[in-house]
Design a protein around this motif. Structure first.
Motif, PDB file in Angstrom:
ATOM      1  N   LEU A   6       0.831  -1.205   0.000  1.00 49.91           N
ATOM      2  CA  LEU A   6       0.000   0.000   0.000  1.00 49.91           C
ATOM      3  C   LEU A   6       0.865   1.254   0.000  1.00 49.91           C
ATOM      4  O   LEU A   6       0.653   2.167  -0.811  1.00 49.91           O
ATOM      5  CB  LEU A   6      -0.914  -0.008   1.231  1.00 49.91           C
ATOM      6  N   ILE A   7       1.849   1.311   0.878  1.00 48.37           N
ATOM      7  CA  ILE A   7       2.741   2.472   0.954  1.00 48.37           C
ATOM      8  C   ILE A   7       3.596   2.579  -0.306  1.00 48.37           C
ATOM      9  O   ILE A   7       3.844   3.679  -0.811  1.00 48.37           O
ATOM     10  CB  ILE A   7       3.626   2.385   2.208  1.00 48.37           C
ATOM     11  N   ALA A   8       4.028   1.433  -0.817  1.00 51.35           N
ATOM     12  CA  ALA A   8       4.922   1.417  -1.985  1.00 51.35           C
ATOM     13  C   ALA A   8       4.274   1.993  -3.244  1.00 51.35           C
ATOM     14  O   ALA A   8       4.981   2.415  -4.170  1.00 51.35           O
ATOM     15  CB  ALA A   8       5.391  -0.013  -2.253  1.00 51.35           C
ATOM     16  N   THR A  65       7.619   8.014   5.528  1.00 53.91           N
ATOM     17  CA  THR A  65       6.960   8.405   4.289  1.00 53.91           C
ATOM     18  C   THR A  65       5.683   9.189   4.573  1.00 53.91           C
ATOM     19  O   THR A  65       5.084   9.073   5.640  1.00 53.91           O
ATOM     20  CB  THR A  65       6.590   7.163   3.457  1.00 53.91           C
ATOM     21  N   ASP A  66       5.263   9.973   3.597  1.00 57.31           N
ATOM     22  CA  ASP A  66       4.007  10.717   3.738  1.00 57.31           C
ATOM     23  C   ASP A  66       2.832   9.757   3.931  1.00 57.31           C
ATOM     24  O   ASP A  66       1.946   9.999   4.757  1.00 57.31           O
ATOM     25  CB  ASP A  66       3.763  11.586   2.501  1.00 57.31           C
ATOM     26  N   LYS A  81       0.291   9.562   7.234  1.00 51.61           N
ATOM     27  CA  LYS A  81      -1.164   9.711   7.116  1.00 51.61           C
ATOM     28  C   LYS A  81      -1.890   8.506   7.703  1.00 51.61           C
ATOM     29  O   LYS A  81      -2.895   8.645   8.409  1.00 51.61           O
ATOM     30  CB  LYS A  81      -1.554   9.907   5.646  1.00 51.61           C
ATOM     31  N   LEU A  82      -1.395   7.315   7.409  1.00 50.31           N
ATOM     32  CA  LEU A  82      -2.020   6.100   7.913  1.00 50.31           C
ATOM     33  C   LEU A  82      -1.876   5.977   9.434  1.00 50.31           C
ATOM     34  O   LEU A  82      -2.710   5.358  10.099  1.00 50.31           O
ATOM     35  CB  LEU A  82      -1.406   4.872   7.242  1.00 50.31           C
ATOM     36  N   ALA A  83      -0.824   6.568   9.976  1.00 50.55           N
ATOM     37  CA  ALA A  83      -0.568   6.462  11.412  1.00 50.55           C
ATOM     38  C   ALA A  83      -1.466   7.357  12.248  1.00 50.55           C
ATOM     39  O   ALA A  83      -1.696   7.078  13.436  1.00 50.55           O
ATOM     40  CB  ALA A  83       0.893   6.786  11.704  1.00 50.55           C
TER      41      ALA A  83
END
Length: 224
Positions: free
Chosen positions: A40-42, A195-196, A200-202
């Motif tokens: 997802l992040i990648a 990472t951005d 955001k997910l955190a």
């Protein structure tokens, strides 16, 4: 030559077999969540997908906390496996470096001068963010208390205060109540995201933990 798809499939099978019966916070399902978060992040990062996939799948193949603190077991096991399925040396080395450097405890100060230059790469940062996401929020809370129970630790003890200046060795040897772990690690992770996308997910997961702690203390002190 073995394809990336075959490499991933063989690695998933190896990890599932190796972690069968593992402690619930560090089992195959943890690996699967980190793997999915990694992909997802990648999507928003220019990374080598094979490297981040293997890094995610193998990052906890032999977590040091289950091997008397020996941080060499996981990297060695991963290297042996990757060589056995003929993954190229450059990819293997990168994945091993991710495993060696992903842990939160490596961000803590050491008791003696550390002369080893830390490894860094965008691939490491992506997998690290994915792993840290699984340490926070509802699942992070569940994992923390599951491990605390596994180690027979107190849930909370008002007389034992969190240590916000832990060294790496102190962190590794800590037997503090599980609630202390929130202050010594979990609540720090939001601001350590690389990472951005990770940041955001955190956010929501971090907020959920704060809400949980408010409720926990409210219930704990309800008869005071």
């Amino acid at each position: 030559m073995i394809s990336s798809e075959e490499i991933i499939a063989k690695t998933k099978m190896f990890v599932k077999e190796t972690l069968e019966g593992a402690e619930g916070g560090h089992d195959w399902f943890h690996i699967e969540r980190v793997y999915n978060n990694t992909l997802l992040i990648a999507k928003n990062e220019e990374v080598n997908i094979l490297v981040v996939s293997l890094g995610a799948l193998l990052h906890d193949i032999a977590d040091a906390k289950f091997y008397n603190g020996d941080e060499t077991v996981g990297p060695k096991m991963a290297m042996k496996f990757l060589k056995s399925i003929q993954v190229d040396e450059k990819t293997t080395a990168h994945v091993v470096n991710i495993i060696e450097n992903i842990s939160f405890k490596n961000s803590l100060k050491v008791d003696e001068e550390n002369t080893r230059k830390p490894f860094t790469s965008l691939e490491l940062q992506v997998v690290q963010d994915a792993d840290r996401l699984d340490a926070i929020g509802a699942i992070g809370i569940a994992r923390a208390f599951n491990y605390g129970g596994f180690k027979n630790r107190e849930m909370y003890n008002p007389d034992i205060k969190p240590n916000l200046e832990l060294t790496k060795e102190e962190y590794k040897n800590s037997t503090a109540p599980t609630i202390n772990h929130f202050y010594e690690k979990l609540l720090l992770l939001k601001d350590k995201m690389n990472t951005d996308s990770g940041r955001k997910l955190a956010e929501d997961r971090h907020t959920y933990m704060l809400t949980f702690l408010d409720q926990f203390y409210s219930e704990w002190n309800s008869n005071v």
